[in-house]
Design an enzyme around this catalytic site. Structure first.
Site, short mmCIF file in Angstrom:
data_model
loop_
_atom_site.label_atom_id
_atom_site.label_comp_id
_atom_site.label_asym_id
_atom_site.label_seq_id
_atom_site.Cartn_x
_atom_site.Cartn_y
_atom_site.Cartn_z
N MET A 55 0.84 -0.95 0.02
CA MET A 55 -0.13 0.05 -0.02
C MET A 55 0.82 1.22 0.17
O MET A 55 1.73 1.27 1.00
CB MET A 55 -0.82 -0.05 1.35
CG MET A 55 -1.91 1.37 1.30
SD MET A 55 -2.81 1.39 -0.09
CE MET A 55 -3.02 3.20 -0.17
N ASN A 105 0.88 4.20 1.16
CA ASN A 105 0.74 5.53 1.95
C ASN A 105 1.95 6.38 1.77
O ASN A 105 2.98 6.04 1.77
CB ASN A 105 0.82 4.79 3.41
CG ASN A 105 -0.04 3.82 3.63
OD1 ASN A 105 -1.18 3.81 3.46
ND2 ASN A 105 0.60 2.54 3.91
N HIS A 151 6.25 -0.19 -8.06
CA HIS A 151 4.75 0.15 -8.18
C HIS A 151 4.35 1.06 -7.23
O HIS A 151 3.70 2.13 -7.50
CB HIS A 151 3.91 -1.01 -8.05
CG HIS A 151 2.50 -1.10 -8.24
ND1 HIS A 151 1.70 -1.27 -9.23
CD2 HIS A 151 1.34 -0.49 -7.24
CE1 HIS A 151 0.27 -1.27 -9.07
NE2 HIS A 151 0.28 -0.55 -7.93
N GLU A 152 4.67 0.91 -6.05
CA GLU A 152 4.42 1.58 -4.98
C GLU A 152 5.14 3.16 -4.86
O GLU A 152 4.29 4.09 -4.72
CB GLU A 152 4.53 1.03 -3.50
CG GLU A 152 3.92 -0.36 -3.20
CD GLU A 152 2.36 -0.30 -3.78
OE1 GLU A 152 1.81 0.58 -3.27
OE2 GLU A 152 1.96 -1.47 -4.23
N HIS A 210 3.57 5.46 -7.21
CA HIS A 210 2.11 6.14 -6.78
C HIS A 210 2.66 7.18 -5.99
O HIS A 210 1.62 8.09 -5.66
CB HIS A 210 1.53 5.05 -5.91
CG HIS A 210 0.49 4.04 -6.30
ND1 HIS A 210 -0.56 4.78 -7.22
CD2 HIS A 210 0.37 2.74 -6.31
CE1 HIS A 210 -1.18 3.44 -7.49
NE2 HIS A 210 -0.61 2.34 -7.21
#
Length: 965
Positions: free
Chosen positions: A351, A353, A385-386, A389
């Site tokens: 995730m 964050n 990927h993270e 983001h």
């Protein structure tokens, strides 16, 4: 967020291995399943409702005309900032509950006069302020109206504050709340994770807010467009470390009144969405470095994992990946630090964050002694990927979840670019074709698919939002963005992207904003000419579901397109303003030589000399599969391609050798070409040593295995595959000096894994003996594992399949002792390979006990068992018997339900199984299916298509395999 249900290269091949030796009659059993002893006494996860003053509104009393009974927030109020203090208790209270306490002050501006404050709240127990659940005051000279009453609306997850008069437009107010929640082990909101350090149980507090669980931690305007700044303070045991999105303001200070507790206050965040918040209290330790732009990089993990250097690989690739994206986006990393932490219990894959990225352990930790090459690839791609983001998704955020694909599809594409930069010799970008393009086409070929951009009115409830986190959003999104970048060129794509990010920093957007900035980039240059605007081209790929099959007649040069459907007799009920026609970029080669690019401009058919072939010529379209479509040819051209593959296959690019197999098998599944044509396209594999074509065959023939491994077709099919795989098995046996060395090239390593798994699963004696010998060596000396990490998934599975209780119990004991989750994953999947029904049944019962199988692993364990031909019916009976319990334990919004339904129904191909599936749907309408609702409809559609396909092709397939065995 990375996909939660991850299957490594090696573990994915277990779908072929499972059930190999079990083509016998399966005995129906009556099973009593063990019930989970919930640590929190099965009280659900809600704290008690407030005893006096407020009311609690249930679903039965909802008045739909009231704004608090609608799932979307009204736009009357916009948050400016939050001050949140939280105190997690990491030991249970007198009632056996783990809890946290907290207080929050939210400052918001009134945009339109209103006499009600509606804010999200889920499973929180409030302390009353003057008989109400909240206190309200004005900011500055503003006078706040008095509170009339407060209530909790459970269905829509709101705290509602009714006022005696209206808030004034343009005025700013603050609302204070004090609350308590359960620090449950449900993997959502503010939750607890547990792990063993030797014989000592350790507990930590962590978060997972996306998509709708920040409200479970504190009351908030929990929608992505409701951005604000956050001041987070954590009160925690003094010997533990507190982390959040931002660095601490300074050292932790003692907590007044209790010297065993400390207070850590964090710097104010930038303007951001609630779903990107994170805070963690643990005794984890870190390794760290500083990037060239002075960004602090830390990798956090269990102290033993850190001491064993399992975080070093992640640390080494994070800096280069951050630098790559800063250059790719032409925008500096927005925060002063980048923390990444590996959690023992985590529902998603990872995730994003902002500034504190959370991961499953298998997505961040790597041990060269026990992790495979695919584990290493997993780490670098998920990190990429993270980190992608941190700009695309965090700095610029989607306006609503119906455009989730823009976040996840984009990150799923550029993860390959970032990982390729960190590991330039691996050729990772090529893996997008099997991993994403063709995997998602299997779903997108169903009438129950959905467009990338779903109408906003179809995405309201938490369960509907969770449904958006599917393979369409991730893999189709990645595939069409890759196609877009390809026809624009990467440089032009990057220019438009940088403009988009710089324009909308700290704001929210829709996909249209991206199209506008890409169009501006197109108009500011002369070399790239498109047949229409970026928006006009891409709307056809994002606003209508599915994809085209391009059919070429090389006799006439005719090229045409048609919506590809797995079942051509199915009815498409979702209308499309484009009539399911696309503007398609066409690349092609003639006799191995590139031709000029061509656009099929939204028309059904056209004609061009590019696609007309003389007697000795062959034509092949979609070079390197950069376009999101499949290709069919006239029979004569198919034969020419087959001849080329048999004689001089090197004239066809490796990816296109895989494409020929993928496309022809998909076309055969849709009754568009004879199934024998597809099977003939595998004949050349006897001389093929490359990974991609073999992976295409293994993947495509897995469907045949699922359809026929309970029939007389399976024996001849195994004989054929055994003959085909023997040359590549012997090739790698020689190359690796009898399996004692590792191939240098990553794709060769993956090809070796495919060779061994295919050989063992189809009964090649040398492979079966290899698996048995290596596993026995390990059993005889458990402290020394002689099996190379790359081969462990295959060897474990085959040895357990050949063995009995002794082998199973040995592997189970090794699973309990495994210190690295990558090794645990391999063992957990391999345990499903046994051919003993009672062992599989016992293993299923373990999934209900989180002390034996972690909740995050329950879904993948059940689906592994279902992949075994013996375990499939057991898993299906288990799901039907325990659906209500599973649904209650995991919640309707869990990402796992769609994977669970897909996994246990993949083999369904009889009228009886269809009837059972329909009864399952009918019998559980009261319970519901949550995020698995669409997956259930797709399972029904696939089952019907499977029934028809088997009826049509069984005899033909049987005869073909007999003739070629």
């Amino acid at each position: 967020m990375a996909k939660g249900f991850y299957i490594s290269k090696a573990l994915g091949i277990l779908a072929i291995l499972l059930g190999v030796a079990a083509v016998a009659t399966i005995i129906a059993l009556s099973v009593v399943y063990a019930q989970e002893k919930n640590k929190n006494a099965e009280r659900g996860t809600a704290a008690p409702t407030s005893p006096t003053g407020p009311t609690t509104t249930s679903a039965t009393t909802l008045d739909q005309s009231k704004p608090w009974n609608r799932y979307r927030l009204p736009t009357t109020l916009l948050p400016d900032s939050y001050r949140v203090t939280l105190r997690p208790y990491l030991t249970p209270n007198n009632n056996g509950l783990y809890i946290f306490t907290g207080s929050s002050t939210v400052r918001f501006t009134c945009k339109e006069p209103t006499d009600v404050i509606i804010i999200h709240s889920k499973k929180l127990n409030y302390t009353q302020h003057s008989g109400h659940l909240a206190a309200l005051k004005g900011v500055g000279d503003t006078q706040a109206p008095e509170i009339d009453r407060t209530e909790l609306v459970l269905l829509t997850e709101y705290l509602v504050v009714h006022l005696k008069s209206s808030l004034e437009a343009g005025k700013t107010y603050e609302m204070e709340t004090t609350f308590q929640g359960e620090l449950a082990d449900d993997l959502a909101g503010f939750y607890r994770s547990e792990y063993m350090d030797g014989n000592v149980k350790k507990v930590l507090a962590t978060t997972q807010m996306q998509s709708t669980d920040a409200r479970k931690s504190f009351p908030c305007f929990d929608e992505p467009a409701m951005k604000a700044t956050f001041n987070i303070t954590l009160i925690h045991p003094k010997d533990l470390t507190a982390l959040s999105n931002m660095p601490p303001k300074g050292p932790s200070v003692p907590f007044d009144g209790d010297s065993n507790w400390s207070v850590t206050e964090f710097e104010t965040t930038p303007v951001m969405s609630t779903y990107l918040l994170a805070y963690i209290v643990s005794e984890f330790t870190s390794v760290e470095s500083v990037a060239p732009n002075d960004v602090q990089i830390r990798i956090w993990a269990r102290p033993k994992a850190t001491a064993d250097n399992h975080g070093l690989y992640a640390l080494n690739v994070t800096g280069p990946i951050l630098n790559f994206f800063a250059n790719h986006y032409n925008t500096a990393y927005p925060l002063p630090k980048s923390d990444q932490i590996a959690l023992p219990d985590f529902n998603a894959g990872a995730m994003e964050n902002w500034g504190l990225v959370t991961y499953r352990e298998n997505a961040l930790l790597y041990d060269p002694q026990s992790s495979s090459s695919s584990n290493k690839e997993r780490v670098v791609t998920v990190i990429a990927h993270e980190l992608a983001h941190q700009w695309f998704g965090n700095l610029v955020t989607l306006a609503w979840w119906n455009d989730l694909w823009l976040n996840e599809g984009f990150a799923s594409y550029v993860e390959y670019l970032g990982a390729d930069y960190a590991e330039p010799t691996w050729n990772l970008k090529d893996l997008m074709v099997p991993n994403d393009v063709y995997s998602v086409m299997a779903v997108d070929a169903l009438v129950t698919s959905h467009p990338l951009t779903t109408p906003a009115n179809e995405v309201n409830t938490p369960a509907q939002i969770s449904e958006m986190f599917d393979t369409i959003s991730y893999s189709k999104g990645a595939s069409v963005i890759r196609m877009l970048s390809n026809f624009l060129t990467e440089d032009l794509f990057k220019k438009g992207l940088a403009s988009y990010l710089q324009t909308f920093a700290y704001q929210n957007t829709t996909y249209l904003n991206l199209w506008e900035h890409l169009q501006m980039a197109v108009e500011n240059q002369l070399s790239i000419r498109l047949p229409d605007t970026v928006s006009a081209i891409m709307d056809r790929w994002t606003l209508q579901m599915g994809f085209p099959v391009i059919t070429v007649d090389t006799n006439t040069g005719t090229i045409s397109q048609k919506h590809f459907l797995l079942d051509p007799n199915s009815t498409v009920t979702r209308p499309s303003q484009f009539n399911y026609l696309w503007i398609v970029p066409i690349s092609s080669i003639r006799n191995g030589q590139p031709q000029e690019h061509y656009w099929l401009r939204g028309e059904e058919r056209n004609q061009n000399e590019l696609f007309k072939a003389a007697a000795d010529d062959w034509v092949l379209l979609n070079i390197n599969v950069t376009g999101y479509y499949q290709v069919n040819y006239d029979e004569n051209n198919w034969k020419k391609i087959q001849n080329q593959l048999m004689s001089r296959r090197e004239n066809i690019p490796v990816i296109n050798r895989a494409q020929v197999i993928y496309d022809s098998f998909n076309l055969a599944s849709a009754h568009m070409v004879p199934v024998t044509l597809a099977l003939n396209n595998t004949l050349f594999l006897k001389n093929e040593m490359e990974y991609m074509p073999w992976q295409a065959a293994v993947s495509s023939l897995n469907y045949f295995k699922l359809m026929f491994d309970r029939t007389e077709v399976y024996g001849p099919m195994q004989n054929y595959l055994k003959n085909q795989v023997e040359p590549i098995f012997l090739y790698f046996e020689n190359l690796t000096k009898n399996w004692t060395e590792i191939p240098e090239n990553l794709m060769d390593q993956y090809s070796e894994i495919n060779a061994i798994s295919t050989a063992c699963s189809n009964g090649l004696p040398k492979c079966e003996e290899l698996a048995k010998t290596l596993f026995n060596q390990w059993m005889n000396n458990p402290n020394v594992n002689p099996i190379d990490p790359n081969l462990r998934s295959t060897i474990y599975c085959n040895a357990i399949a050949q063995g009995g209780q002794e082998e199973w119990d040995f592997a189970w004991n090794q699973l309990q002792q495994a210190e690295l989750v990558n090794e645990a994953d391999k063992l957990r999947s391999a345990l499903a390979c046994t051919n003993h029904v009672w062992l599989l049944n016992r293993y299923l019962s373990y999934t209900l006990n989180p002390d034996l199988i972690r909740k995050q692993d329950a879904t993948s364990t059940i689906t592994s068992i279902a992949s075994n031909v013996i375990g499939q019916s057991l898993a299906w009976d288990f799901i039907r018997s325990n659906w209500k319990k599973l649904f209650e334990d995991y919640g309707g919004g869990s990402f796992s339900f769609s994977n669970l339904i897909q996994g246990v129904t993949r083999r369904f191909s009889t009228e009886f199984e269809l009837q059972q599936l329909e009864e399952f749907k009918e019998n559980n309408m009261d319970v519901g299916f949550g995020s698995g609702t669409r997956a259930l409809e797709q399972a029904l559609e696939k089952t019907k298509a499977n029934i028809n396909w088997v009826k049509e092709n069984k005899e033909v397939v049987l005869n073909w395999f007999k003739d070629h065995s």
